[in-house]
Design a protein around this motif. Structure first.
Motif, short mmCIF file in Angstrom:
data_model
loop_
_atom_site.label_atom_id
_atom_site.label_comp_id
_atom_site.label_asym_id
_atom_site.label_seq_id
_atom_site.Cartn_x
_atom_site.Cartn_y
_atom_site.Cartn_z
N ASN A 1 0.82 -1.21 0.00
CA ASN A 1 0.00 0.00 0.00
C ASN A 1 0.85 1.26 0.00
O ASN A 1 2.00 1.27 0.43
CB ASN A 1 -0.95 0.01 1.20
N VAL A 2 0.26 2.31 -0.55
CA VAL A 2 0.94 3.60 -0.60
C VAL A 2 0.06 4.61 0.11
O VAL A 2 -1.16 4.62 -0.07
CB VAL A 2 1.14 4.05 -2.08
N VAL A 3 0.68 5.46 0.91
CA VAL A 3 -0.09 6.54 1.52
C VAL A 3 0.31 7.84 0.83
O VAL A 3 1.49 8.09 0.57
CB VAL A 3 0.08 6.56 3.06
N ILE A 4 -0.71 8.62 0.46
CA ILE A 4 -0.46 9.89 -0.22
C ILE A 4 -0.89 11.03 0.70
O ILE A 4 -2.04 11.07 1.14
CB ILE A 4 -1.27 9.99 -1.54
N PHE A 5 0.03 11.93 0.97
CA PHE A 5 -0.29 13.09 1.81
C PHE A 5 -0.42 14.32 0.92
O PHE A 5 0.48 14.63 0.15
CB PHE A 5 0.81 13.32 2.84
N TYR A 6 -1.54 15.00 1.04
CA TYR A 6 -1.78 16.21 0.25
C TYR A 6 -2.28 17.30 1.19
O TYR A 6 -2.45 17.08 2.39
CB TYR A 6 -2.79 15.92 -0.87
N GLU B 1 4.98 4.25 8.67
CA GLU B 1 5.69 3.04 9.11
C GLU B 1 5.14 1.78 8.45
O GLU B 1 5.87 0.85 8.14
CB GLU B 1 5.60 2.89 10.63
N HIS B 2 3.83 1.75 8.21
CA HIS B 2 3.22 0.53 7.66
C HIS B 2 3.09 0.56 6.14
O HIS B 2 2.60 -0.40 5.55
CB HIS B 2 1.84 0.31 8.30
N ALA B 3 3.51 1.63 5.50
CA ALA B 3 3.32 1.74 4.04
C ALA B 3 4.51 1.19 3.28
O ALA B 3 5.65 1.28 3.73
CB ALA B 3 3.10 3.20 3.67
N SER B 4 4.23 0.62 2.10
CA SER B 4 5.32 0.20 1.22
C SER B 4 5.87 1.43 0.49
O SER B 4 7.03 1.49 0.14
CB SER B 4 4.84 -0.79 0.18
N GLY B 5 4.99 2.39 0.23
CA GLY B 5 5.41 3.60 -0.46
C GLY B 5 4.73 4.82 0.12
O GLY B 5 3.64 4.72 0.70
N ALA C 1 10.81 11.97 8.97
CA ALA C 1 11.40 11.33 10.15
C ALA C 1 10.94 9.88 10.28
O ALA C 1 11.61 9.07 10.92
CB ALA C 1 11.02 12.11 11.39
N SER C 2 9.82 9.52 9.68
CA SER C 2 9.29 8.15 9.83
C SER C 2 9.67 7.24 8.67
O SER C 2 9.39 6.04 8.72
CB SER C 2 7.76 8.19 9.94
#
Ligand code: FEO
Length: 570
Positions: A262-267, A310-314, A336-337
């Protein structure tokens, strides 16, 4: 010669849909692909609602372009000095573009929304107004049985979103959720066939990147009494197919979230083009079967950011605005994470005050992360080509993250079934497509005639192919037939890896078709086709298209054939 400028067609439609419940629909017939989810070019509508209990409530307003006609119609329906509540489902300007005007005409009104929505609205309105924050499960009794219950739906697709259920009528007001960009005079969803491509496309663009949040919201919806009408914010209201269309969200979201990668996207919502660009990247990632989580840096707390990273692949994130401390701290926490080997993508938002993208990229690389796509620099307002580039960048990152897993799967499956499947032979073709300023191409082998009248073909297109976005229902493409003993250079060219947004036709001889789609000069024949329907086949789309024009340029040549050994990869 003088050019004729046609005014965009805007109209209104007012209709009673349930007891003491009226919709005012703003019909925007010509709106085309300005935002990523407007790919099918069927216009859109902005739906707003009035509920008349002993007290009255307005649910959402309209887009600013409807100001005059909407406000005139609203005042025909209700004396605004008597309006009690203005319910804000979510604060994007297509629904709250006229909130300021309503507040001017109804200064006594209490604005109802989630805590986040009311914070966002304060930035939009710039003056004090009466407000009531509501949480999941809270109720407001309008009288005459109209007890309104609020259902939190954060991240669908903004962090401030909520739905409202009316216990008297069973109407669920959902704003963007269960909507579609489809403008017709029919108020309801009579024809499932007509609306389905737009309904699905809208889900994929706006909701699929938030699939986990969709499932959480549906769980809350399950606790409600039966829903009779889904009063959405865009397109026809759902009345005839409520169960089927709402359950589609569940099924589609379940399949989006089943993978481990999974990928997390921050916007940053409402900052430059941050949300639209992040949606395009998210859509590209999802095409590879990798799940996506989207989070707004304005509203995600630091502990959640840490856990998600921490739990994301991307991880994909935007360059934050210098003046928004919360986003700055958020990005510092992301960095930092991060862990070595995680896939990373960074994009500018074009807000004019972004933190330098190179600096952030250097910090990520120092940590041993892998850049999944080249930095996305926005120097001007995004165009269709920008969104295509973002989508392809997302696909590159998704493929990078899923490749290892796919190779393992391919090696693991080498049984007789696969070998038998590999004995199915196909021809060799290049599909070329053009939509507006966008072009694309791909090598295809899973092509088959599918009908006589009209002449039709099916083509299986892997979901992570960039060209898939240009092969939606109503789009045109050209099927170029390759010639035996004269195809390997074309095959090599179209099989190579292209950078996101790269021109697939550089160095290839082409001529335009009737509709301007590139025809390969070296093809032995071509067919120009129109997409009629698409079927979901797990990792492929089966595209059914009818031929509209065709020509054979080398009558004596034979079609190139493609033979394989196994059926679990190309
Ligand atoms: Fe239709 Fe997110 O606004």
């Amino acid at each position: 010669m003088t050019a004729t400028l046609t005014a965009p067609r805007l109209s209104l439609q007012t209709l009673a849909i349930a007891d003491e419940t009226t919709t005012i629909r703003s019909l925007d017939w010509d709106r085309d692909r300005f935002d990523i989810e407007f790919g099918l070019q069927n216009g859109t509508t902005y739906n707003s609602y009035l509920i008349f209990g002993d007290k009255t409530a307005l649910v959402d307003t309209s887009h600013g372009k409807f100001r005059e006609i909407y406000l005139a119609e609203l005042q025909k329906q209700i004396d605004l000095s008597c309006l009690d509540y203005l319910i804000i489902s979510h604060t994007e300007p297509d629904h709250s573009g006229l909130v300021k005007d309503v507040l001017r005409l109804a200064p006594q009104v209490t604005v109802v929304g989630t805590k986040v929505a009311l914070q966002f609205l304060q930035d939009l309105v710039h003056h004090e107004f009466k407000q009531q924050i509501v949480k999941n499960g809270d109720q407001i009794d309008l009288g005459k049985g109209h007890v309104l219950q609020f259902v939190n739906a954060p991240n669908l697709h903004w962090p401030d979103t909520m739905m409202t259920y009316d216990h008297k009528t069973g109407v669920l007001f959902t704003c963007d959720i269960f909507g579609m960009h489809y403008c017709r005079s029919e108020v309801f969803d009579q024809s499932l066939t007509a609306i389905m491509p737009d309904y699905r496309f809208y889900y994929e663009c706006l909701m699929a990147p938030n699939a986990r949040s969709v499932l959480a919201a549906m769980k809350r919806m399950d606790e409600l009494p039966p829903v009779t009408i889904v009063a959405n914010g865009h397109g026809p209201l759902l009345r005839y197919n409520v169960k089927e269309l709402t359950e589609n969200y569940r099924t589609w979201s379940q399949s989006q979230t089943k993978g481990e990668t999974n990928v997390v996207i921050f916007y940053v919502s409402d900052y430059g083009y941050s949300d639209r660009v992040s949606q395009a990247i998210g859509r590209g990632i999802i095409k590879t079967g990798v799940a996506v989580e989207m989070r707004d840096l304005r509203t995600t707390d630091l502990q959640e950011i840490r856990e998600l990273v921490e739990h994301a692949s991307g991880v994909v994130f935007t360059t934050p605005p210098q003046s928004l401390e919360v986003a700055q701290t958020g990005v510092a926490t992301i960095i930092a994470s991060l862990k070595a080997k995680q896939g990373v993508g960074i994009f500018e938002s074009f807000g004019g005050e972004d933190e330098a993208i190179d600096l952030l990229a250097n910090r990520c690389q120092d940590l041993g992360t892998v850049l999944g796509f080249p930095l996305i620099r926005l120097k001007a307002a995004p165009t269709e080509a920008t969104y295509q580039l973002c989508e392809e960048a997302g696909t590159d990152l998704g493929q990078l993250l899923s490749r290892k897993q796919q190779i393992q799967q391919m090696k693991a499956i080498d049984n007789d079934l696969d070998k038998a499947m590999g004995r199915l032979a196909g021809g060799l073709y290049i599909i070329t497509a053009k939509k507006g300023e966008l072009t694309s191409a791909m090598l295809a082998s899973w092509v088959s005639q599918a009908s006589f009248k009209p002449i039709g073909v099916t083509i299986a297109v892997a979901k992570d192919r960039a060209i898939e976005a240009l092969m939606q229902v109503g789009d045109h493409f050209v099927l170029n037939v390759l010639e035996e003993n004269n195809y390997s250079h074309l095959m090599r060219h179209f099989l190579k890896r292209f950078a996101p947004g790269a021109d697939r036709f550089a160095g290839v001889k082409t001529q335009p078709s009737r509709l301007g789609i590139p025809i390969l000069t070296e093809a032995l024949a071509y067919l120009e086709c129109r997409v009629e329907s698409r079927m979901d086949a797990n990792d492929h789309w089966i595209v059914y298209a009818t031929g509209e024009e065709g020509k054979v340029s080398k009558p004596d040549a034979l079609t190139a054939a493609h033979y394989r050994k196994v059926g679990n990869h190309y």
